[in-house]
Write a protein that holds these residues in place. Sequence first.
Motif, mmCIF file in Angstrom:
data_model
loop_
_atom_site.group_PDB
_atom_site.id
_atom_site.type_symbol
_atom_site.label_atom_id
_atom_site.label_comp_id
_atom_site.label_asym_id
_atom_site.label_seq_id
_atom_site.Cartn_x
_atom_site.Cartn_y
_atom_site.Cartn_z
ATOM 1 N N MET A 47 20.105 -4.686 -0.280
ATOM 2 C CA MET A 47 19.082 -3.839 -0.864
ATOM 3 C C MET A 47 18.650 -4.386 -2.226
ATOM 4 N N PRO A 48 17.493 -3.943 -2.741
ATOM 5 C CA PRO A 48 17.059 -4.371 -4.076
ATOM 6 C C PRO A 48 18.124 -4.026 -5.115
ATOM 7 N N PRO A 49 18.186 -4.771 -6.214
ATOM 8 C CA PRO A 49 19.210 -4.525 -7.234
ATOM 9 C C PRO A 49 19.083 -3.123 -7.830
ATOM 10 N N SER A 50 20.182 -2.629 -8.355
ATOM 11 C CA SER A 50 20.183 -1.276 -8.925
ATOM 12 C C SER A 50 19.463 -1.224 -10.269
ATOM 13 N N TYR A 51 19.256 -2.384 -10.896
ATOM 14 C CA TYR A 51 18.508 -2.409 -12.151
ATOM 15 C C TYR A 51 17.843 -3.770 -12.310
ATOM 16 N N SER A 52 16.793 -3.816 -13.131
ATOM 17 C CA SER A 52 16.042 -5.053 -13.342
ATOM 18 C C SER A 52 16.482 -5.750 -14.617
ATOM 19 N N LEU A 53 16.555 -7.071 -14.519
ATOM 20 C CA LEU A 53 16.921 -7.901 -15.662
ATOM 21 C C LEU A 53 15.664 -8.122 -16.498
ATOM 22 N N VAL A 54 15.315 -7.103 -17.273
ATOM 23 C CA VAL A 54 14.074 -7.114 -18.037
ATOM 24 C C VAL A 54 14.218 -6.124 -19.180
ATOM 25 N N ILE A 55 13.478 -6.349 -20.269
ATOM 26 C CA ILE A 55 13.489 -5.405 -21.386
ATOM 27 C C ILE A 55 13.106 -4.024 -20.875
ATOM 28 N N GLN A 56 13.886 -3.005 -21.278
ATOM 29 C CA GLN A 56 13.616 -1.650 -20.806
ATOM 30 C C GLN A 56 13.528 -0.678 -21.991
ATOM 31 N N GLU A 57 12.544 0.218 -21.893
ATOM 32 C CA GLU A 57 12.322 1.276 -22.881
ATOM 33 C C GLU A 57 12.558 2.605 -22.163
ATOM 34 N N SER A 58 13.446 3.421 -22.673
ATOM 35 C CA SER A 58 13.800 4.655 -21.965
ATOM 36 C C SER A 58 13.021 5.853 -22.487
ATOM 37 N N GLU A 59 13.135 6.962 -21.791
ATOM 38 C CA GLU A 59 12.444 8.180 -22.210
ATOM 39 C C GLU A 59 12.985 8.694 -23.537
ATOM 40 N N LYS A 60 14.225 8.339 -23.874
ATOM 41 C CA LYS A 60 14.813 8.790 -25.136
ATOM 42 C C LYS A 60 14.402 7.905 -26.304
ATOM 43 N N ARG A 119 11.802 -5.629 -6.488
ATOM 44 C CA ARG A 119 11.932 -4.170 -6.356
ATOM 45 C C ARG A 119 11.861 -3.699 -4.915
ATOM 46 N N HIS A 120 11.173 -4.473 -4.029
ATOM 47 C CA HIS A 120 10.864 -3.951 -2.699
ATOM 48 C C HIS A 120 11.445 -4.738 -1.527
ATOM 49 N N GLN A 121 11.797 -6.001 -1.729
ATOM 50 C CA GLN A 121 12.249 -6.798 -0.586
ATOM 51 C C GLN A 121 13.721 -6.548 -0.273
ATOM 52 N N VAL A 122 13.999 -6.334 1.015
ATOM 53 C CA VAL A 122 15.367 -6.185 1.513
ATOM 54 C C VAL A 122 15.683 -7.406 2.370
ATOM 55 N N HIS A 123 16.698 -8.167 1.986
ATOM 56 C CA HIS A 123 17.158 -9.286 2.809
ATOM 57 C C HIS A 123 18.226 -8.794 3.779
ATOM 58 N N TYR A 124 18.532 -9.598 4.763
ATOM 59 C CA TYR A 124 19.515 -9.190 5.764
ATOM 60 C C TYR A 124 20.290 -10.412 6.261
ATOM 61 N N THR A 125 21.451 -10.160 6.814
ATOM 62 C CA THR A 125 22.232 -11.201 7.505
ATOM 63 C C THR A 125 22.905 -10.552 8.707
ATOM 64 N N PHE A 126 23.263 -11.388 9.676
ATOM 65 C CA PHE A 126 24.082 -10.960 10.805
ATOM 66 C C PHE A 126 25.323 -11.853 10.815
ATOM 67 N N VAL A 127 26.456 -11.284 10.533
ATOM 68 C CA VAL A 127 27.715 -12.033 10.522
ATOM 69 C C VAL A 127 28.532 -11.581 11.725
ATOM 70 N N LYS A 128 28.703 -12.507 12.678
ATOM 71 C CA LYS A 128 29.390 -12.196 13.930
ATOM 72 C C LYS A 128 28.769 -10.973 14.604
ATOM 73 N N GLY A 129 27.446 -10.941 14.556
ATOM 74 C CA GLY A 129 26.712 -9.868 15.214
ATOM 75 C C GLY A 129 26.587 -8.596 14.410
ATOM 76 N N LYS A 147 0.820 -1.214 0.000
ATOM 77 C CA LYS A 147 0.000 0.000 0.000
ATOM 78 C C LYS A 147 0.853 1.262 0.000
ATOM 79 N N LEU A 148 1.942 1.258 0.762
ATOM 80 C CA LEU A 148 2.794 2.445 0.854
ATOM 81 C C LEU A 148 3.897 2.464 -0.197
ATOM 82 N N ARG A 149 3.962 1.391 -1.028
ATOM 83 C CA ARG A 149 4.948 1.332 -2.099
ATOM 84 C C ARG A 149 6.371 1.514 -1.562
ATOM 85 N N CYS A 150 6.655 0.846 -0.483
ATOM 86 C CA CYS A 150 7.956 1.055 0.154
ATOM 87 C C CYS A 150 8.699 -0.265 0.306
#
Length: 548
Positions: A448-461, A432-442, A402-405
């Motif tokens: 964080m989500p990837p910086s780009y998606s492995l999918v066909i992309q159409e740009s504004e240009k 796009r939205h899930q953040v995984h986590y780990t604790f290594v030695k505390g 709902k909050l798109r976060c």
Amino acid sequence: MTTNKKKKANQTPENKFQFELNSCSKSKDFRGAISLYDDAVSNKTRLNQHHLNALLYLCSNAVTNPSLKHLALDYGSRIFDHMSTLNITPNEATVATVARLAAANGDGNRAFELVKDIGKYNVAPRLRTYDPALFCFCEILDADKAYEVEDHMNSVGVSLEEAEIATLLKVSAKKGRADRVYRYLHKLRSGVRCVEESTAAIIEEWFQSSEAREVGEGVLDVRRVREGLLKTGGGWHGLGWVGKGDWVVSRTSVDGDGICCGCCEQLVCVDIDDEEMERFAFSIAALAVEREVTANFSEFQGWLEKHDCYEAIVDGANIGLYQQNFADGGFSIYQLDDVVKELYNRNGKRWPLVILHNKRVRGLMENPSSRILVEEWMKNGVLYTTPNGSNDDWYWLYAAVKLRCLLVTNDEMRDHIFELIGSNFFNQWKERHQVHYTFVKGNLKLQMPPSYSLVIQESEKGSWHVPLALGTSNESSRPWLCITRKSAAAAAADDDVATVSNSVDTSGNSHLDQPQKLADIVLSLDSQVIENNSTSITGKRKERSEPS
């Protein structure tokens, strides 16, 4: 040995026929099978649907052999007619096979009529039922009939896969149907993501054609395109071809930051569009209300409408119980606190929302050290406690959608509650939205989500980037098609326009109400939060903090 001989001696004609037909099927012996069939008809052996379907299947395989094609078509027609004479009802496999025979004979209309009439047998068509007609029409370049088949598929809810989209793309390109080419590129984007080499070759051929050179808007309404990108979740605008002139098509790669090594354009992390997001949130809420105490979840929905400033939702139980399956393990509030503070620092001093069950909070309040942290969270508007009898999963998932976060959890969301949602874009949303986590030695590490998606992309240009589905363990070596206009490539060095993001800046300071007597409230109520009067940004996409 004696027992086996007795069994063979006691075989019925039907059993013997079945045994010998199975042998022909395994060896793909078409001539042997039709000889068996002729003998069975002569001897009036009782045949069933399974027998006749097996014979039809062998016929459909034999048509690929030029020396057998005529004979296979002839026997296929005779066997199907015989099925009708015997009052044996065809099933979907029967229709699909006979349609293949019709298509092999160049009769796409017959193949299509068979699938359109399948309802009279009280069976539903599948993708393979439509394929013969669709591929037949595409092969003879009858684009309009191919589109008619696609429309019929859509009307009964049969979805296209890559092979079908690619053949429609090819016939559209061959016939110069630029609008359809654009449409099928987007179908590949939404349904396939990475394309096979054969599909990539079709795409390359289109963009190198004279028809592709002529399509597009000479005057670009930049604002409209950017609004389209925001509305659709980024990575595509769907408004049509942009620019004019020749295309430059090359094979390149994309670096770890999402920069195309061919044209230096920044690829984006693609989200689901606004309409899909709203439907997604609605479906979660509907299921939650159906399975939860309606008043409790409705109360949470109302509260969330007034407190929609959060940049991240935290699955408190998932983090608190992480790696706690040892003798003295329990619920680690300190792990949860580490996540809360890390998100606070990443998100410009904005607190996340932690969803935690009321029973868990009650237990934490009984411990003096953890009580201090709980009171601090409640003071800062961090905590929402779900009531007795509720499932936390509905609450944190609904809030994140709902909050798109962002949603911080290692829960892969594969159990029954998430299967109920049944959304084909669920995985895209998680990416796009899930953040995984780990604790290594505390020490906490957020993925964080990837910086780009492995999918066909159409740009504004107006450029396109197409990933290929070639097996590789290193994404930086994955081949991509980079497709840009020559004019756009030449102007790129002088372009000062900022890259369009699929998010907007919502930075600002939140004001929190004064806390109430927290301990008494938590112990007496099932669900309680501290009021948080931040400015509403419902419906807007939010800028995400990059990992440090």
